[in-house]
Design a protein around this motif. Structure first.
Motif, PDB file in Angstrom:
ATOM      1  N   ILE A 138      54.038  -1.260  14.225  1.00 54.13           N
ATOM      2  CA  ILE A 138      53.348  -1.911  13.105  1.00 54.13           C
ATOM      3  C   ILE A 138      53.201  -3.395  13.444  1.00 54.13           C
ATOM      4  CG2 ILE A 138      53.438  -2.446  10.638  1.00 54.13           C
ATOM      5  CD1 ILE A 138      55.154   0.020  10.260  1.00 54.13           C
ATOM      6  N   ASP A 139      51.954  -3.838  13.571  1.00 53.58           N
ATOM      7  CA  ASP A 139      51.700  -5.230  13.944  1.00 53.58           C
ATOM      8  C   ASP A 139      51.515  -6.149  12.738  1.00 53.58           C
ATOM      9  OD1 ASP A 139      51.798  -4.502  16.606  1.00 53.58           O
ATOM     10  OD2 ASP A 139      49.645  -4.175  16.753  1.00 53.58           O
ATOM     11  N   ARG A 140      50.904  -5.617  11.703  1.00 49.76           N
ATOM     12  CA  ARG A 140      50.555  -6.507  10.595  1.00 49.76           C
ATOM     13  C   ARG A 140      50.600  -5.742   9.278  1.00 49.76           C
ATOM     14  NH1 ARG A 140      50.829 -11.712   9.148  1.00 49.76           N
ATOM     15  NH2 ARG A 140      49.148 -12.349   7.748  1.00 49.76           N
ATOM     16  N   LYS A 141      51.192  -6.394   8.259  1.00 51.49           N
ATOM     17  CA  LYS A 141      51.197  -5.837   6.915  1.00 51.49           C
ATOM     18  C   LYS A 141      50.771  -6.925   5.926  1.00 51.49           C
ATOM     19  CE  LYS A 141      54.243  -2.892   5.533  1.00 51.49           C
ATOM     20  NZ  LYS A 141      55.512  -2.263   5.090  1.00 51.49           N
ATOM     21  N   VAL A 142      50.206  -6.511   4.808  1.00 47.84           N
ATOM     22  CA  VAL A 142      49.859  -7.419   3.718  1.00 47.84           C
ATOM     23  C   VAL A 142      50.571  -6.920   2.457  1.00 47.84           C
ATOM     24  CG1 VAL A 142      47.633  -8.064   4.690  1.00 47.84           C
ATOM     25  CG2 VAL A 142      47.780  -6.112   3.131  1.00 47.84           C
ATOM     26  N   ASN A 143      50.665  -7.804   1.488  1.00 47.49           N
ATOM     27  CA  ASN A 143      51.404  -7.452   0.269  1.00 47.49           C
ATOM     28  C   ASN A 143      50.497  -7.142  -0.913  1.00 47.49           C
ATOM     29  OD1 ASN A 143      54.066  -7.656   1.216  1.00 47.49           O
ATOM     30  ND2 ASN A 143      53.941  -9.893   1.109  1.00 47.49           N
ATOM     31  N   SER A 144      49.197  -6.980  -0.640  1.00 49.92           N
ATOM     32  CA  SER A 144      48.268  -6.795  -1.752  1.00 49.92           C
ATOM     33  C   SER A 144      48.344  -5.416  -2.369  1.00 49.92           C
ATOM     34  CB  SER A 144      46.829  -7.053  -1.274  1.00 49.92           C
ATOM     35  OG  SER A 144      46.712  -8.355  -0.750  1.00 49.92           O
ATOM     36  N   TRP A 145      48.837  -4.434  -1.618  1.00 49.30           N
ATOM     37  CA  TRP A 145      48.772  -3.044  -2.071  1.00 49.30           C
ATOM     38  C   TRP A 145      50.149  -2.417  -2.095  1.00 49.30           C
ATOM     39  CZ3 TRP A 145      43.944  -2.973  -3.526  1.00 49.30           C
ATOM     40  CH2 TRP A 145      42.996  -3.681  -2.793  1.00 49.30           C
ATOM     41  N   SER A 146      50.227  -1.248  -2.698  1.00 42.69           N
ATOM     42  CA  SER A 146      51.402  -0.397  -2.568  1.00 42.69           C
ATOM     43  C   SER A 146      51.116   0.635  -1.483  1.00 42.69           C
ATOM     44  CB  SER A 146      51.719   0.297  -3.897  1.00 42.69           C
ATOM     45  OG  SER A 146      50.630   1.095  -4.301  1.00 42.69           O
ATOM     46  N   GLY A 147      52.159   1.339  -1.042  1.00 44.17           N
ATOM     47  CA  GLY A 147      51.987   2.296   0.039  1.00 44.17           C
ATOM     48  C   GLY A 147      51.884   1.595   1.373  1.00 44.17           C
ATOM     49  N   SER A 148      52.052   2.367   2.467  1.00 38.48           N
ATOM     50  CA  SER A 148      51.998   1.774   3.793  1.00 38.48           C
ATOM     51  C   SER A 148      51.598   2.843   4.798  1.00 38.48           C
ATOM     52  CB  SER A 148      53.344   1.144   4.144  1.00 38.48           C
ATOM     53  OG  SER A 148      53.262   0.400   5.345  1.00 38.48           O
ATOM     54  N   ILE A 149      52.007   2.666   6.037  1.00 37.13           N
ATOM     55  CA  ILE A 149      51.595   3.545   7.115  1.00 37.13           C
ATOM     56  C   ILE A 149      51.980   4.997   6.825  1.00 37.13           C
ATOM     57  CG2 ILE A 149      53.738   3.190   8.402  1.00 37.13           C
ATOM     58  CD1 ILE A 149      52.063   3.316  10.974  1.00 37.13           C
ATOM     59  N   GLU A 150      51.083   5.921   7.230  1.00 38.14           N
ATOM     60  CA  GLU A 150      51.342   7.351   7.176  1.00 38.14           C
ATOM     61  C   GLU A 150      51.061   7.925   8.559  1.00 38.14           C
ATOM     62  OE1 GLU A 150      48.868   8.795   4.040  1.00 38.14           O
ATOM     63  OE2 GLU A 150      50.111   7.952   2.442  1.00 38.14           O
TER      64      GLU A 150
END
Length: 1525
Positions: free
Chosen positions: A59-71
């Motif tokens: 995982i290189d990059r995440k943002v905090n705008s949403w819920s849920g993440s990589i699947e």
């Protein structure tokens, strides 16, 4: 497999979801427009997966705008012809996807609670999927196998990755050496009947490769691994498996007598390796039984239990195991979900009841047989407490993710485990057949059974076993002889999810510090040596968050520690300095310690060192902060938590240990309250090892503390280790207090040796050879000898020092902050021990350096010095602030006291920086409006901590655009005139419409002590808006619509709120009417002087006040309240302060209130009326005297409500601190004795009184004669030594009791008893009705406290009280105040004889016996006439009393009689009882002896519901009580 690659190098397929762009030769995928879109991010591998190869992405990059993440998962669909759906869960036709912690097949869930939650992974974490040769799907997270996720996969599948929600960019990783499934140690083949290592392994689909079974040849390894580093012999194995195999080898070989929980004893391998029991089927796995509580929902193959409707229901959540527990079998659960609405939490234990035959109770502690439960920190057997303090952990304080376990040993002992730590024997005798039971009660909502095959749980347990095996516990980490321990301190590579280690292990940082505030824990690479300083420099800070760097030590090895989000979440082996406090295992042990770390800047340094004596010291910029903890074990690792503002830190080398500061000299009074001395001034005085149940002695006997200080307030007595010598001072310093209780430390001496002392709940319960100071009262043997001693222990705060000394003459002296308070009592025996009772608010004390012989023995000193009181200085500026976490359109200005919405009409949420205490007001003023928008300001209370906001739709970190959408935690709010909870409408038409606020309007919010929420508009309380408010809440405002900016105008309360729990809840209100008039003449002893300097009213006053005439005249210009004014200078003894009533408005009722404040008034937020002042206030209102809103005296002086215009009222302090009221120059006597100083005179222009002016008496008034308007009035008359009050108005209106039908009915029955009128008080104090209507009209509380020491009793609700005259020879007023109050059930035949005798149980001829006495044949009733125990021969019969009429008035104790009402001619049943005053110490509390159909009063402990007294003269009849049905 050996790698993590693909058949063709690991590239992604060129066909992707419509928002995905590929780079880096097809190895990196990025979702475009991550701020606007959360899906359409699907990518697949270019080639099908090869069996045994792991497809891994980072995982290189995440943002905090949403819920849920990589699947991630696999699919049988060919990507070259696939019509890509918006997300991976939309894949059909043979697709398996791991989402969060669930496994989905073709979009439908097939497995819950699997592996690690993918939503919690951070940037840099690795996740992969593997198809095994057996067709199984396995998930890999950061190189660790999470087990089988699915079976029966097709031979040809492609890897699937969904860049969903927070995840916006991933990169496919090339194969890594050693990144492969584990290779098992070769073992001989098992017999067909041999069981697997854990039945749960079979159930979960774990292959036999992971069931580490060691052959007999390997049962005792020749060498146990000395290092947990990778060894050549185990190069191809995962490290945790090496540890597991080594432990199992030691276990099977008899080297280690530790249970691994499964399989049970006797069901593993025999001595020859053959099986001794049948193969365990999957049904033998420990699961929850299908039959469970009515609100329980089972899932995850009956391994997970969840309580439905957790916000509406708190019980009916009992679950049991599907089979009995085996000997030595571990039953362990993990807490998955908690809610913060209820009190109480999970309870766990065992029961002999078969779940198939059990009718499940609402709570398991309701079962009265065959059940042992752990509840809180105690053990309950069959619903009754058998061990009050079983362990240091309380189940009510555990958090999500914590583990609780239990096991029944083969010796029948029951043990409980908290996070893998054995809490010891809970009960030695447990039945042979028991089922595990869990009660999801209160806060506990969801739990899951934990099996050993879970990797993290197995690793945690293995570490615990290794620590137990090592001679030094978890502290010794021996290294191979050939490998030298690294000399240089570095950071360990295993760090928090959001942290990174750079510069060869010297620097730790949070790369994205503006996106997240936690998950930044880093540890040292090796253990610290004794005296070795670990110091870091703060390199970089961000100003977005609250909180900052935290530093400390831990016994946990970083190689095997599951790093928490913050280090203070760890509940074992951890000491941390956070802010300016010190925490041990997540619990604060020192407040106000050292420099505040939250105020450090970039370039500052912080350090920690463990010294050879086991003390822990912290350093700030090279300066030692003093000892923070004691008995810290050796070999601890240093910890740094890059929390909040701290973004980067670097280890600083070559730090020399500063020397331990020398103890302060004897004459130095500035002993640091947070740094108890390492020596007590050379004295051998310590705390004795024997102490109360709730007390803990630490620091080599120099420190004493009360644990569970927020759930226990007493039973914490400590005593000196030897008797005091003459002239020897025993001094302690208060180090910690809590604001939960009222009442505080008590100190004194006793002649009882510690070995002979049976420690009571409080030291004032002892009735011999004991002298104590409680508040301002000197008590001997539990009875008050003297009031108003020179100091008040209840007024002392943290840092105050208290000393006790016995002089050569046998006098007891107390010292406050080194100042002698004078002789408290005399005649002490030669050998007395110092005693300290850590009661109420006082939690921790330490012996100071001043302890020891005094330079001056005080043998001839009889002079007390000036009294010492804590002075509260007003804080500079506005004390309240807005939290830095706020909506995205909000800008904070003026040091956080002003909030401005910079754009739009929404995204304007702001929070208070701290939780609101009970009765604390958070108030703002509207500064700017934008008339373009509609709507209103919204405000309320929320349980959501501002720094821990969850994901939201916009704004700051997880903040929604408006307050109604804030639903991640419970939130109460008011919008316009509507009250909502979590967005749901609860109430309409509340208070004033907030849409009508204008510039300058003030609006505030208050959390009441009764768990209610109040809104205040321009200082006026709108009443309770909501009830059931949680304890820990923050104020929240929404700058919505027209309100564009606000400023904070409130300040933190200067004193702590009154406790709402024992030991001292609020005392009597005026309706009880139990205080008698003072019977002594209070004359003017000293000449009255005039205040020499000009007096005026303070600028800080009620909002309806206008000052004029040089601030000497105050006028109320609106309404009838908001008229409080305060004199600018404190009262000086013997100086008179006077005001004149200038104008009265007869349209209102009541009038001015006069009094004093003992707190600084300059920044006090005044309520609407003075009667709402709940702290540090003494008021004269009408003819009553009130303290903190409670009436303490009736009929004092003239009725202030009837004072005419021109009346001059004055206040004066006499030389002993007594407050006098003067009316037109005439002294009315002492209203309040011993008022704390300094104090300010207060006037409340309430009701009729609209204007007052400060005046001075004319010359000659100093003699006490009248002046001015007194010429046309009579002087007070003196009758029988009692001063009659001046009265200007008519008598009070007729009592409302005359219109009460129930009162009239009871009065008619009382008249039928034909009792002499001389026994009863004359009207209007003759009677009082406590029927439902009358007591609600008065607002009576159900329970009061009375006596010295205070003891609780219930008001006689449902009865009518007829007050009795008291023998004039007795000090009635004193008795009713100092004695306890109780009730005695009686009957009609006994009433007259009790009244004739004047007390209960007087002599052998008393009719209070349960059977007629010999020689009294004339008793005309056969049933027991009184609730008294049978007397022994030759002894007076004991009288039975109770603080509750629910018990004393029960039919078995107060028999009923029928009578016909002469007015209505209807037949009724009636009962009679007595309300009595009981001398403290003359009775013995105990459980109820009478057989009752219903349980007694639940408010009182059953162990103290019945009081028994045999002493003559121990009771005083106070009132006759009548109840009519």
């Amino acid at each position: 497999g050996s790698g993590g690659g693909l058949g063709s190098g690991g590239e992604l397929h060129p066909r992707t979801g419509r928002l995905v762009s590929l780079s880096a030769c097809g190895r990196t995928a990025r979702r475009q427009q991550p701020g606007q879109e959360f899906n359409h991010g699907l990518v697949l591998s270019r080639e099908p997966l090869r069996d045994g190869r792991v497809f891994t992405v980072r995982i290189d990059r995440k943002v905090n705008s949403w819920s849920g993440s990589i699947e991630i998962g696999v699919t049988a669909l060919d990507p070259s012809v696939l019509d890509f759906p918006s997300s991976a869960t939309g894949l059909k036709g043979g697709s398996w996807v791991v989402s969060g912690c669930s496994v989905l097949r073709d979009g439908r869930s097939v497995l819950e609670e699997y592996g690690q939650d993918l939503d919690q992974l951070g940037e840099g974490d690795r996740v992969g999927v593997e198809r095994t040769v057996a067709g199984e799907l396995r998930l890999w997270v950061n190189g660790r196998d999470c087990g089988v996720a699915a079976t029966g996969l097709p031979a040809r599948v492609w890897a699937v990755v969904d860049l969903y929600g927070k995840c916006t960019q991933i990169t496919v990783l090339p194969p890594e050496p050693g990144f492969s499934p584990p290779t098992p140690i070769p073992t001989p083949p098992l017999e067909p009947s041999a069981p697997p290592e854990d039945a749960a392994l079979t159930e979960q689909g774990t292959s036999g490769d992971e069931a580490f079974v060691v052959s007999p040849a390997q049962a005792r390894p020749e060498t146990f691994p000395n290092s947990l580093e990778s060894h050549n012999d185990f190069a191809s194995m995962e490290l945790s498996e090496v540890v597991g195999n080594a432990i199992l080898s030691a276990y099977n070989g008899g080297l280690l007598n530790v249970n691994l929980s499964s399989p049970p004893a006797g069901e593993g391998l025999g001595s020859g390796g053959a099986a001794t029991s049948p193969v365990l089927t999957s049904n033998d796995a420990l699961l929850f039984h299908e039959k469970c509580g009515t609100l329980i929902k089972l899932s995850n193959n009956n391994k997970t239990a969840e309580r439905r409707r957790p916000l509406d229901e708190f019980n009916n959540g009992v679950v049991m195991t599907n089979r009995p527990l085996r000997d030595n079998e571990m039953f362990e659960i993990r807490i998955d979900k908690l809610v913060d609405k209820w009190s109480g939490s999970i309870e766990i234990g065992v029961t002999t009841h078969n779940p198939n035959n059990l009718e499940y109770p609402a709570t398991m502690t309701n079962l009265q047989s065959g059940t042992i439960m752990m509840s809180g920190c105690g053990i309950l057997t069959n619903g009754k407490g058998t061990r009050r303090e079983y362990c240091e952990f309380s189940l009510d304080e555990l958090q999500e993710g914590d583990h609780i376990g239990l096991t029944r040993k083969s010796n029948s002992a029951l043990h409980f485990f908290i996070n893998g730590i054995d809490q010891g024997v809970a009960t030695p005798l447990t039945p042979a057949v028991v089922y595990g039971v869990v009660d999801l009660y209160g806060m506990a909502v969801k739990v899951t059974i934990v099996h050993d095959n879970n990797h993290s749980d197995r690793l945690r347990r293995n570490n615990a076993i290794l620590r137990a095996l090592s001679p030094e516990g978890a502290l010794r980490r021996a290294s191979p002889a050939a490998q030298a321990e690294p000399e240089r301190l570095l950071f360990h590579p295993n760090c928090g999810q959001k942290a990174a280690i750079t510069h060869e292990g010297r620097t730790a940082l949070r790369p994205h510090a503006t996106d997240d505030f936690n998950h930044g824990v880093v540890l040292s690479s090796r253990a610290l040596r004794d005296g070795e300083v670990f110091q870091v420099r703060i390199d970089k800070m961000v100003d977005k968050w609250a909180g900052s760097i935290e530093i400390g030590v831990t016994t946990h090895d970083p190689a095997y520690l599951q790093l928490p989000s913050t280090m203070t979440n760890l509940r074992s082996g951890t000491w941390m300095m956070t802010g300016n406090g010190v925490m041990h295992n997540g619990t604060t042990i020192l407040d106000e310690y050292g420099h505040n770390l939250d105020r450090l800047k970039a370039g500052d340094t912080v350090g920690v060192v463990r010294r050879e004596d086991g003390t822990l010291h912290f350093f700030v910029n090279g300066m030692t902060q003093g000892p923070a903890a004691w008995n810290v074990p050796p070999g601890v690792y240093a910890v740094v938590d890059l929390y909040g503002q701290a973004a980067q830190a670097t280890i600083v080398d070559d730090v020399e240990v500063p020397p331990v500061p020398e103890p302060l000299p004897e004459g130095n009074n500035q002993v640091s309250p947070s740094s108890p001395s390492s020596g007590a001034g050379g004295s051998d005085l310590r705390f004795h090892q024997l102490h109360g149940n709730n007390a803990v002695i630490t620091n080599g006997g120099r420190t004493a503390l009360r644990h569970n200080c927020r759930s226990e307030f007493n039973d914490a007595i400590v005593i000196s280790n030897r008797a005091l010598r003459d002239g020897e001072l025993f001094e302690i310093v208060i180090q910690k207090m809590v604001d939960r209780w009222s009442g505080s430390i008590e100190a004194g001496v006793t002649a009882i040796r510690p070995e002979d002392l049976e420690f009571p709940n409080t030291m004032t319960d002892i009735d011999y050879d004991t002298w104590m100071l409680s508040g301002t009262a000197i008590m001997q043997d539990g009875n008050t000898m003297r009031n108003n001693y020179g100091c008040d222990l209840d007024a002392l705060g943290t840092g105050a020092r208290i000393g006790m000394m016995r002089t050569a003459k046998g006098d007891l002296h107390y010292f406050i902050n080194g100042q002698d308070q004078g002789a408290a009592c005399s005649g002490l025996p030669p050998e007395v021990y110092a005693v300290v009772d850590l009661y109420g608010q006082c939690v921790q004390v330490s012996i100071t350096n001043a302890t020891g012989p005094m330079d001056n023995s005080l043998a001839t000193s009889n002079t007390a010095t000036e009294k010492s009181f804590p002075l509260h200085s007003p804080v500079a500026g506005v004390a309240h602030r807005f939290h830095s976490t706020c909506g995205k359109n909000v800008a904070l200005e003026e040091d956080g006291t002003r909030a401005v919405r910079a754009a739009g009409y929404a995204h304007g949420l702001v929070f208070s920086t701290k939780e609101l205490r009970a009765e604390e007001v958070f108030e703002v003023k509207v500064q700017e409006l934008d008339e373009r928008w509609a709507g209103s300001l919204r405000l309320g209370l929320t349980t959501l901590a501002p720094g821990e906001t969850g994901p939201g739709a916009g704004g700051g970190p997880g903040l929604p655009p408006s307050l109604p959408e804030l639903r991640t935690k419970t939130t109460w709010m008011v919008s316009s005139c509507e009250v909502r909870r979590d967005g749901q409408l609860q109430r309409m038409n509340y208070g004033r419409d907030l849409e009508r606020l204008g510039v300058g309007s003030r609006v505030g919010i208050r959390r009441g002590a009764d768990d209610t929420m109040h809104i205040l508009v321009d200082g006026e309380d709108m009443g309770p808006a909501a009830t059931g408010i949680a304890k820990n809440v923050w104020a929240v405002l929404d700058l919505y619509g027209p309100v564009r900016s606000v400023s904070v105008v409130s300040s933190t309360r200067l004193e702590e709120p009154e406790g709402t729990q024992p030991p001292s809840p609020s005392s009597d209100t005026g309706s009880e009417g139990e205080e008698d008039d003072e019977g002594e003449e209070r004359g003017l002893r000293n000449q009255v002087a005039i205040m020499p300097t000009a007096l005026e009213f303070l600028e800080n006053h009620g909002k309806n006040i206008l000052l004029s005439n040089g601030n000497r005249t105050a006028t109320r210009v609106a309404s009838y309240n908001q008229g409080i004014v305060v004199i600018n200078q404190p009262l000086v003894p013997q100086l008179l302060v006077q005001v004149r009533i200038d104008f009265l408005n007869r349209q209102w009722t009541s009038s001015l209130v006069l009094g004093v404040l003992t707190c600084a008034p300059e920044r006090l937020n005044f309520p609407a009326s003075a009667c709402a002042l709940k702290r540090a206030a003494w008021l004269l209102r009408g003819r009553g005297i009130f303290h903190n809103g409670l009436k303490i005296c009736e009929k004092f002086g003239p009725n202030l409500d009837t004072c005419p215009e021109g009346t001059i009222l004055g206040l004066r302090l006499d030389s002993s601190g007594g407050l006098h009221l003067h009316v037109n120059g005439m002294d009315q006597g002492v209203a309040v004795p011993d008022v704390p100083q300094p104090c300010h005179a207060l006037v409340d222009l309430y009701g009729q009184c609209e204007q007052v002016t400060i005046v001075s008496p004319e010359p000659g008034a100093t003699s006490g004669k009248s002046a001015g308007t007194q010429g046309d009035m009579e002087k007070a008359d003196m009758v029988d030594g009692i001063k009659e009050s001046v009265c200007w108005g008519p008598l009070p209106a007729a009592s409302p009791l005359k219109s009460c039908e129930y009162h009239a009915l009871c009065s008619r029955f009382q008249e039928l008893l034909l009792l002499p009128e001389d026994y009863f008080m004359p009207p209007p104090k003759r009677s009082m009705c406590y029927c439902e209507s009358c007591r609600k009209l008065r607002g009576d509380e159900a329970h009061r406290r009375r006596g010295e020491p205070p003891r609780e009793y219930a008001l006689p609700f449902g009865w009518c009280r007829f007050n009795l005259r008291v023998n004039p020879r007795l000090e009635a007023g004193t008795l009713t105040k100092k004695w306890h109050m109780a009730y005695h059930g009686s009957n009609v035949a006994a009433v007259r004889r009790v009244l004739d005798r004047g007390e209960l149980g007087a002599g052998t001829a008393s009719i209070l016996s349960c059977r007629p006495l010999k020689g009294e044949p004339g008793v005309g009733f056969e049933e027991p006439g009184e609730n008294c125990a049978p007397p022994r021969e030759g002894q007076p019969p004991p009288a039975l009393l109770s603080p509750s009429l629910l018990y004393a008035g029960a039919e078995t104790l107060a028999s009923k009689v029928q009578f016909r009402d002469p007015k209505s001619q209807r037949t009724h049943q009636a009962q009679v009882a007595f309300q009595v005053c009981v001398r403290p110490g003359s009775y013995t509390p105990g459980p109820p002896s009478a057989a009752l159909r219903e349980p007694p009063d639940p408010h009182f402990s059953p162990a103290e519901l019945e009081w028994v007294t045999k002493e003559k003269g121990a009771t005083l009849l106070y009132a006759l009580l009548v109840r009519v049905e």
